[in-house]
Write a protein that holds these residues in place. Structure first.
Motif, PDB file in Angstrom:
ATOM      1  N   GLU A 199       0.848  -1.187   0.000  1.00 24.47           N
ATOM      2  CA  GLU A 199       0.000   0.000   0.000  1.00 24.47           C
ATOM      3  C   GLU A 199       0.887   1.241   0.000  1.00 24.47           C
ATOM      4  O   GLU A 199       1.793   1.371   0.828  1.00 24.47           O
ATOM      5  CB  GLU A 199      -0.907   0.013   1.238  1.00 24.47           C
ATOM      6  N   LEU A 200       0.638   2.143  -0.934  1.00 26.44           N
ATOM      7  CA  LEU A 200       1.462   3.345  -1.051  1.00 26.44           C
ATOM      8  C   LEU A 200       1.017   4.401  -0.048  1.00 26.44           C
ATOM      9  O   LEU A 200      -0.143   4.811  -0.027  1.00 26.44           O
ATOM     10  CB  LEU A 200       1.366   3.923  -2.470  1.00 26.44           C
ATOM     11  N   LYS A 201       1.958   4.826   0.787  1.00 25.20           N
ATOM     12  CA  LYS A 201       1.728   5.947   1.683  1.00 25.20           C
ATOM     13  C   LYS A 201       2.726   7.028   1.308  1.00 25.20           C
ATOM     14  O   LYS A 201       3.926   6.884   1.551  1.00 25.20           O
ATOM     15  CB  LYS A 201       1.912   5.520   3.143  1.00 25.20           C
ATOM     16  N   THR A 202       2.207   8.092   0.696  1.00 24.78           N
ATOM     17  CA  THR A 202       3.078   9.134   0.157  1.00 24.78           C
ATOM     18  C   THR A 202       4.044   9.672   1.197  1.00 24.78           C
ATOM     19  O   THR A 202       5.224   9.893   0.908  1.00 24.78           O
ATOM     20  CB  THR A 202       2.225  10.299  -0.395  1.00 24.78           C
ATOM     21  N   GLU A 203       3.558   9.865   2.415  1.00 23.81           N
ATOM     22  CA  GLU A 203       4.404  10.439   3.470  1.00 23.81           C
ATOM     23  C   GLU A 203       5.555   9.523   3.851  1.00 23.81           C
ATOM     24  O   GLU A 203       6.560   9.983   4.411  1.00 23.81           O
ATOM     25  CB  GLU A 203       3.568  10.772   4.714  1.00 23.81           C
ATOM     26  N   ASP A 204       5.435   8.233   3.548  1.00 20.61           N
ATOM     27  CA  ASP A 204       6.523   7.297   3.842  1.00 20.61           C
ATOM     28  C   ASP A 204       7.592   7.300   2.743  1.00 20.61           C
ATOM     29  O   ASP A 204       8.724   6.879   2.969  1.00 20.61           O
ATOM     30  CB  ASP A 204       5.980   5.872   4.001  1.00 20.61           C
ATOM     31  N   VAL A 205       7.201   7.756   1.552  1.00 18.10           N
ATOM     32  CA  VAL A 205       8.120   7.726   0.414  1.00 18.10           C
ATOM     33  C   VAL A 205       8.804   9.074   0.191  1.00 18.10           C
ATOM     34  O   VAL A 205      10.001   9.132  -0.090  1.00 18.10           O
ATOM     35  CB  VAL A 205       7.377   7.313  -0.877  1.00 18.10           C
ATOM     36  N   LEU A 206       8.045  10.152   0.342  1.00 18.47           N
ATOM     37  CA  LEU A 206       8.584  11.491   0.082  1.00 18.47           C
ATOM     38  C   LEU A 206       9.047  12.149   1.371  1.00 18.47           C
ATOM     39  O   LEU A 206       8.246  12.389   2.283  1.00 18.47           O
ATOM     40  CB  LEU A 206       7.521  12.371  -0.596  1.00 18.47           C
ATOM     41  N   SER A 207      10.327  12.457   1.447  1.00 21.33           N
ATOM     42  CA  SER A 207      10.880  13.137   2.624  1.00 21.33           C
ATOM     43  C   SER A 207      10.469  14.614   2.611  1.00 21.33           C
ATOM     44  O   SER A 207      10.474  15.260   1.558  1.00 21.33           O
ATOM     45  CB  SER A 207      12.410  13.041   2.618  1.00 21.33           C
ATOM     46  N   PRO A 208      10.143  15.167   3.780  1.00 19.93           N
ATOM     47  CA  PRO A 208       9.762  16.586   3.864  1.00 19.93           C
ATOM     48  C   PRO A 208      10.959  17.522   4.028  1.00 19.93           C
ATOM     49  O   PRO A 208      10.784  18.712   4.278  1.00 19.93           O
ATOM     50  CB  PRO A 208       8.861  16.618   5.105  1.00 19.93           C
ATOM     51  N   LEU A 209      12.167  16.999   3.872  1.00 18.97           N
ATOM     52  CA  LEU A 209      13.390  17.771   4.166  1.00 18.97           C
ATOM     53  C   LEU A 209      13.402  19.123   3.470  1.00 18.97           C
ATOM     54  O   LEU A 209      13.748  20.143   4.090  1.00 18.97           O
ATOM     55  CB  LEU A 209      14.626  16.970   3.761  1.00 18.97           C
ATOM     56  N   LEU A 210      13.043  19.173   2.190  1.00 22.52           N
ATOM     57  CA  LEU A 210      13.125  20.416   1.432  1.00 22.52           C
ATOM     58  C   LEU A 210      11.831  21.210   1.435  1.00 22.52           C
ATOM     59  O   LEU A 210      11.773  22.304   0.849  1.00 22.52           O
ATOM     60  CB  LEU A 210      13.517  20.118  -0.021  1.00 22.52           C
ATOM     61  N   THR A 211      10.818  20.686   2.067  1.00 20.69           N
ATOM     62  CA  THR A 211       9.521  21.367   2.059  1.00 20.69           C
ATOM     63  C   THR A 211       9.178  22.013   3.406  1.00 20.69           C
ATOM     64  O   THR A 211       8.162  22.669   3.533  1.00 20.69           O
ATOM     65  CB  THR A 211       8.394  20.382   1.691  1.00 20.69           C
TER      66      THR A 211
END
Length: 321
Positions: free
Chosen positions: A308-320
């Motif tokens: 199951e794809l969880k966007t928050e688990d794949v995309l790091s918030p480091l630059l946002t």
């Protein structure tokens, strides 16, 4: 009286000497504390011989990472397979990779996150004079490597014309230089390549039917292990400050000022220099959610990713942040 005066003077001298001695002993301790508070930044990163990595190569040559206090172990790989092996074995903190590869990392249990989109381009080339549009690739022989980012891009590109890779005659050709030669010699009708092979192919007389920038299909990324992002965050941040300086250098200088890096690190030649068209480089930013979703949906359709794809688990918030 003289004896008393002498003793008082001697006591004063001894007191001053002791104070000076104490001050001298404390100084090294203070210096040591200062040195301990300055954390040494280091990072290992894997790159491919592609234009995605050009800002990294520039930053390394110009000393931008050193300016940020970062010691970067930059490792170059000829194939995605070798890069992925280095990542999975723990020999890399991060790498220039792609969303399809990331889906395989996560499927295999690797803790890895995408931090930014990289500026990569895939092009569809042909030498068949009867093929002038993507639509005309139906039933034609296309050489490519299956279930990798170029394969994903080709499928997405064909879908803009109501086709899919299944509507073509697929031929497995993993080596990119071989793809170009087979296409140039009309052994296959078309192929998909990154730079510098796009420009090399055009110099051989091939025709470009479309590229990922024009079609708005983004799949190449920079990512890091979760461990690096958690325990070595300062180093990753320093990496991106150096990367952005590399981007600025490219945008502020002429091609002549860094073409030697492109020849040494990526494989460009003097013969194709006049044909080179680089993508527009921008400061690092996270890839868009819709690009991630499309790539992972495709990966599921191909049987590569089943979780199951969880966007928050794949995309790091480091630059946002």
């Amino acid at each position: 009286m003289k004896t008393k005066t002498f003793m008082l003077g001697l006591a004063a001298v001894v007191s001053v000497a002791l104070l000076a001695s104490c001050g001298t002993e404390k100084a090294p301790a203070k210096e040591t504390k200062k040195e301990d508070s300055k954390k040494e930044l280091s990072l290992s990163f894997g790159v491919m011989p592609a234009v995605d990595s050009l800002p990294v190569y520039i930053a390394e040559k110009e000393g931008f990472f050193e300016e940020e206090g970062l010691t970067l172990d930059l490792q170059s790989f000829k194939s995605p397979k070798d890069r992925d092996a280095a990542l999975s074995s723990g020999n890399l903190d991060g790498a220039n990779t792609d969303l399809i590869a990331v889906s395989t990392y996560l499927q295999g249990g690797m803790d890895f996150q995408v931090v930014s989109q990289s500026i990569g381009t895939f092009s569809i080339l042909t030498s068949n004079p009867e093929v002038t549009t993507l639509k005309e690739l139906e039933g034609k022989k296309i050489g490519i490597a299956k279930n990798q980012a170029p394969y994903y891009f080709l499928d997405e590109a064909l879908q803009t014309e109501g086709l899919a890779v299944a509507d073509t005659v697929y031929e497995e050709v993993p080596q990119i230089p071989v793809r170009v030669e087979l296409t140039a010699n009309q052994k296959i009708d078309a192929t998909v390549v990154p730079e510098p092979f796009r420009t090399i192919g055009l110099a051989k007389g091939l025709t470009e039917l479309g590229n990922s920038n024009e079609l708005g299909i983004d799949a190449t990324v920079f990512g890091f292990t979760t461990e690096a992002l958690t325990t070595n965050k300062e180093s990753v941040e320093a990496f991106y400050r150096g990367y952005n300086k590399g981007v600025d250098f490219i945008n502020e200088h002429e091609l002549d000022d860094y073409y030697d890096v492109m020849k040494e690190k990526i494989g460009f030649t003097d013969e194709i220099k006049g044909r080179v068209t680089l993508p527009t480089y921008t400061h690092a930013e996270q890839i868009k959610n819709d690009q991630l979703n499309k790539a992972f949906d495709w990966s599921k359709e191909q049987g590569i990713y089943s979780k199951e794809l969880k966007t928050e688990d794949v995309l790091s918030p480091l630059l946002t942040k």
